[in-house]
Design an enzyme around this catalytic site. Structure first.
Site, mmCIF file in Angstrom:
data_model
loop_
_atom_site.group_PDB
_atom_site.id
_atom_site.type_symbol
_atom_site.label_atom_id
_atom_site.label_comp_id
_atom_site.label_asym_id
_atom_site.label_seq_id
_atom_site.Cartn_x
_atom_site.Cartn_y
_atom_site.Cartn_z
ATOM 1 N N SER A 1 -1.466 0.999 -6.740
ATOM 2 C CA SER A 1 -1.711 2.190 -6.212
ATOM 3 C C SER A 1 -2.237 2.268 -4.916
ATOM 4 O O SER A 1 -1.957 3.297 -3.942
ATOM 5 C CB SER A 1 -2.162 3.358 -6.999
ATOM 6 O OG SER A 1 -0.899 3.640 -7.780
ATOM 7 N N LYS B 1 -0.070 2.671 -1.943
ATOM 8 C CA LYS B 1 0.449 4.316 -1.391
ATOM 9 C C LYS B 1 -0.328 4.738 -0.162
ATOM 10 O O LYS B 1 0.437 5.422 0.420
ATOM 11 C CB LYS B 1 0.277 4.933 -2.531
ATOM 12 C CG LYS B 1 0.905 4.442 -3.825
ATOM 13 C CD LYS B 1 0.828 5.470 -5.109
ATOM 14 C CE LYS B 1 1.265 5.326 -6.238
ATOM 15 N NZ LYS B 1 0.790 5.909 -7.262
ATOM 16 N N TYR C 1 9.324 -0.800 -3.968
ATOM 17 C CA TYR C 1 8.003 0.104 -4.564
ATOM 18 C C TYR C 1 7.311 -0.935 -5.383
ATOM 19 O O TYR C 1 6.247 -1.258 -5.283
ATOM 20 C CB TYR C 1 8.407 1.284 -5.190
ATOM 21 C CG TYR C 1 7.365 1.912 -5.856
ATOM 22 C CD1 TYR C 1 6.455 2.577 -5.450
ATOM 23 C CD2 TYR C 1 7.178 1.735 -7.273
ATOM 24 C CE1 TYR C 1 5.245 2.990 -6.013
ATOM 25 C CE2 TYR C 1 5.860 2.278 -7.950
ATOM 26 C CZ TYR C 1 4.967 2.964 -7.393
ATOM 27 O OH TYR C 1 3.891 3.442 -8.085
ATOM 28 N N TYR D 1 -6.315 9.845 -9.634
ATOM 29 C CA TYR D 1 -5.835 10.260 -10.663
ATOM 30 C C TYR D 1 -6.156 11.528 -11.133
ATOM 31 O O TYR D 1 -6.681 12.302 -10.253
ATOM 32 C CB TYR D 1 -5.661 9.087 -12.030
ATOM 33 C CG TYR D 1 -5.192 7.651 -11.377
ATOM 34 C CD1 TYR D 1 -3.825 7.533 -10.865
ATOM 35 C CD2 TYR D 1 -6.127 6.635 -11.305
ATOM 36 C CE1 TYR D 1 -3.761 5.992 -10.536
ATOM 37 C CE2 TYR D 1 -5.893 5.335 -10.852
ATOM 38 C CZ TYR D 1 -4.467 5.095 -10.493
ATOM 39 O OH TYR D 1 -4.077 4.126 -9.978
ATOM 40 N N VAL E 1 -4.354 0.534 -10.603
ATOM 41 C CA VAL E 1 -4.611 -0.089 -11.980
ATOM 42 C C VAL E 1 -4.937 -1.406 -11.886
ATOM 43 O O VAL E 1 -5.298 -2.049 -12.873
ATOM 44 C CB VAL E 1 -3.427 0.384 -12.883
ATOM 45 C CG1 VAL E 1 -3.047 1.717 -13.131
ATOM 46 C CG2 VAL E 1 -2.113 -0.304 -12.380
HETATM 47 N N1 GLU Z 1 2.848 0.137 -9.614
HETATM 48 C C1 GLU Z 1 2.009 0.916 -10.675
HETATM 49 C C2 GLU Z 1 2.937 2.058 -11.052
HETATM 50 O O1 GLU Z 1 3.931 2.691 -10.531
HETATM 51 C C3 GLU Z 1 1.025 1.547 -9.971
HETATM 52 C C4 GLU Z 1 0.154 2.323 -10.577
HETATM 53 C C5 GLU Z 1 -1.363 2.660 -10.188
HETATM 54 O O2 GLU Z 1 -1.894 1.733 -9.743
HETATM 55 O O3 GLU Z 1 -1.624 3.541 -10.263
HETATM 56 O O4 GLU Z 1 2.800 2.427 -12.347
#
Ligand code: GLU
Length: 306
Positions: free
Chosen positions: A65, A68, A190, A242, A260
């Protein structure tokens, strides 16, 4: 106020060691579960270009993530204000992959860092180029000044095969007209962006522009305006960790984004960018030792933004 960063990072590494074994490596993407849990690394880079690190700070891990933030930066450069018609700017209070709010809110995700929002951001980048994954990778390579950064295609494939929730989110938003591209194409971008592997040192370097009013101090190039940089940092502050974002603000007091894969990048505006990596996660999905390390860092330096 201390400036012996090397000594401080070593002290922090010693202090967090007892946390090893108390968290859980992410296993919903099977390829991620293979990481050695017993790792702790931390690197910081000042806007003047000084770097300090402890532990395996050159070992690459799955940024997940954290990617992002890079795609949001690209989308803000490409789409500008129009992006905010498709995604909000408020914390969700729900899990990063929740479907519930989306139905109440007609397919417009709460913010760009929950998965639904990140999918919209990736979709908006995908609308402007034939090779969005290549564009994202190239942008990150440029920011990190590292030409050999790459996708981990095994991780991307593992997520593609097990990412039922992301697939559901994407089709659900498509039903509201908020995904413009072919869903499978957008998802493959993605999953690849999330699979990029980087080290703490590389991530601290790549986030440098967010600590420096949008300017890459290494090249003098402007990545975002000062106002846009403040906005990205404010979104990290309110939505980057989160559902534990309030807890992170309370304990650490810096804009941060976690993934994650166990990485967290934090920004001390106008001073430095910091990356910490330890794969075992707490129940909210944030690196257990990573959050504690950043808490120790701001406690010892007084560098919380509050
Ligand atoms: N590729 C993971 C997902 O979309 C990223 C999640 C994360 O790192 O929060 O579930």
């Amino acid at each position: 106020m201390t400036t012996d960063y090397k000594g401080l990072l070593e002290t922090i590494a010693d202090e967090v060691r007892p946390l090893m074994g108390q968290g859980q490596v992410a296993n919903y993407i099977p390829a991620l579960a293979r990481v050695d849990p017993d790792n702790f690394a931390m690197a910081l880079r000042t806007i003047g270009g000084d770097e300090f690190a402890v532990g395996p700070a050159d070992t690459r891990f799955s940024i997940q993530s954290i990617s992002k933030v890079f795609t949001l930066t690209l989308a803000m450069r490409m789409v500008g204000e129009a992006l905010w018609q498709r995604v909000g700017r408020n914390p969700s209070g729900s899990a990063f992959n929740s479907l519930v709010q989306l139905e109440y809110e007609y397919g417009v995700p709460r913010n760009p860092f929950i998965n639904a929002g990140a999918l919209v951001v990736t979709d908006s980048v995908a609308s402007h180029t034939a090779d969005p994954a290549g564009l994202i990778l190239g942008f990150i390579r440029h920011l990190a000044d590292q030409d050999d950064l790459d996708f981990d295609l095994e991780v991307a494939k593992s997520e593609q095969e097990n990412g039922h929730r992301n697939i559901a989110l994407a089709y659900f938003m498509k039903s509201y007209g908020n995904i413009y591209n072919d869903v499978e194409h957008m998802l493959s971008v993605y999953f690849r962006q999330c699979s990029i592997a980087m080290s703490c040192r590389e991530l601290a370097r790549a986030f440098g522009y967010l600590a420096n009013n949008g300017v890459d101090a290494r090249t003098g190039e402007s990545m975002l305006s000062t106002a846009e940089t403040r906005r990205v940092n404010s979104l990290m502050q309110s939505c980057g960790m989160y559902e534990a974002v309030g807890e992170f603000a309370y304990r650490v007091g810096l804009p941060g984004k976690s993934g994650v894969g166990g990485g967290i990048v934090a920004v001390v505006p106008r001073r430095m960018s910091i990356c910490v990596w330890s794969p075992e996660l707490d129940p909210a999905g944030n690196s257990l030792a990573g959050v504690r390390a950043l808490e120790l860092f701001t406690s010892c330096t007084g560098m919380s933004i509050f």
